[in-house]
Design an enzyme around this catalytic site. Sequence first.
Site, PDB file in Angstrom:
ATOM      1  CG  ASP B  11      -1.958   1.082   1.568  1.00 29.77           C
ATOM      2  OD1 ASP B  11      -3.033   1.465   1.209  1.00 29.77           O
ATOM      3  OD2 ASP B  11      -1.349   2.664   1.933  1.00 29.77           O
ATOM      4  CG  ASP B 107      -3.713   3.923  -2.780  1.00 28.42           C
ATOM      5  OD1 ASP B 107      -4.407   3.030  -3.175  1.00 28.42           O
ATOM      6  OD2 ASP B 107      -3.867   4.680  -2.060  1.00 28.42           O
ATOM      7  CD  GLU B 108      -5.248  -0.851  -1.100  1.00 22.92           C
ATOM      8  OE1 GLU B 108      -5.236  -1.355   0.521  1.00 22.92           O
ATOM      9  OE2 GLU B 108      -5.957  -0.690  -1.103  1.00 22.92           O
TER      10      GLU B 108
END
Lengths: 127, 411
Positions: B11, B107-108
């Site tokens: 993350d 974003d992960e």
Amino acid sequence: MIDKQQVTQTDNERWLELLRECILHGMLFKAAMWDLALLSRQPLKISYRAVLEDLSRWAEREHNRIKATLRQNGYEFAGTQKQGSFYAVRFRERGYYREAVYSIEVLRAECQKLVDRWVEQRREGSR
Amino acid sequence: MQSKRIIFLADMQSFYASIEKAANPSLQGKPVVVAGDPERRSGVVLAACPIAKSYGVASPEALWQAQQKCRDLVVVKPRMEMYIRASLQITRIFESFTDLVEPYSIDEQFLDVTGSLSLFGDPWKLAETIRERVRLETGVICRIGIGENKILAKMACDNFAKKQEKGIFWLEKEKLHDTLWPLPIEKLFGVGSRMKRHLHMMGIYRIGQMAEMSPAVLTRRWGVNGEVLWRTAHGLDDSPVSPKTHDLQKGIGHHMTLPRDYHTAREIKVVLLELCEEVCRRARSKQLMGGVVSVGCRGADFDTHTGFWRQMKLDDCTNDAMTLYKAVCRLFERYWQHTPVRSVGVHLGQLTEDDVCQLDFFADKERQRSLAYVMDSIRAKYGNAAILRASSLLSAGQAQERARKIGGHYK
């Protein structure tokens, strides 16, 4: 649960950091020479020349010094390529081919920081 | 041979803000947020850097609220194209460690590194190397949750890795009793604010309490979702890390939050037509047609849930904007209760290939299709606003503004 303290910066990570430093200095010395060529048409070219030549020479020296250290430790550059907004660097790490993909925008920002550092060093040297 | 899988969930910390800070040294050491439109002082905070968060700034909150909390807040306009590029760059970095990388959001990303350990060392060392590479190559700090499946990796990251300086945490299934179970129930993946209220009413306040319940009680109350929650509390998840998870498209939809409340059908239909155009253009770009259309409208107060979301089956599959618009209008006229609308959405489902279509005696489908493809090629070459419907030039129209954005944020 494994203790997080067991995780420390390994050799590998230190070399990755050094690799980036090498790339940044390499870019900076070329960028400084490029800027010098552009500024040679300006009226104050003589004033700019000394500064930019000095910067370029310093960056080139650092680049070569780091490159030699890397080579001695089994890291060798195998090629670089601009891919859109990325800058891909292929290198050989103790026999294995690896690739690092840098953001050009981040490299540019890091070069700015290097210049700031160089200016600071010069200031301290002149005192 | 190792029997357990090793899954990472990586993350990115304050993703958008970190990218902006890495790209601009003058932002270093300053509280930075990426938000709507700084000039118009409108929009919400999309990402806040750790310094801004230390002032109490959080995402998502209104920009004016954030500016009240932090006087020296530096507001940066979002650059969605750049963030997407950075996300792809990070995927490429991950792919140099394993071929099993599944993007979970911008974003992960999940990584199955089970097969990579013999080459790169133990999971801790590998996680640290990955973090270092992401930091050096993109300027973004990432936190890594480690587990034997995706759900454990996700909870390891959200509940532990993000709160530790090292940014890495291994959540082991055998030790959930000491790690995950003492946490409040809302920390369980899949429990939102409404579910938390329901669980509190049932007397469940901690994850451990749910884990100790019989799954049958939860299944009786929430069906299969109840069982999923029970399995999550026990860290059970068999789903694989699938790199091609987003390749198979089930539907194409667009949604738009309007700059103000729209009160009349005339105004709302302008936006519905623009959404139909976007949905059909995306469907055509993938050579797909849809057989089911859904339309949704919501009021400004999202908590009271005014509005509707309805769907209907089309006579024939289509990717023609006007055909879709007619169906959308039928749904809209039937279910809209003349309440103010702040957000609208159109979705096309039951997708099929568009190389075979039902011909019509009374409509020249070939001509409509050619016209649509010509319009698409003009937009692809000169930009989304290069060719617009006249209705988009009305005050209700949003197409010109949207042409400058990706996913509702500036490119």
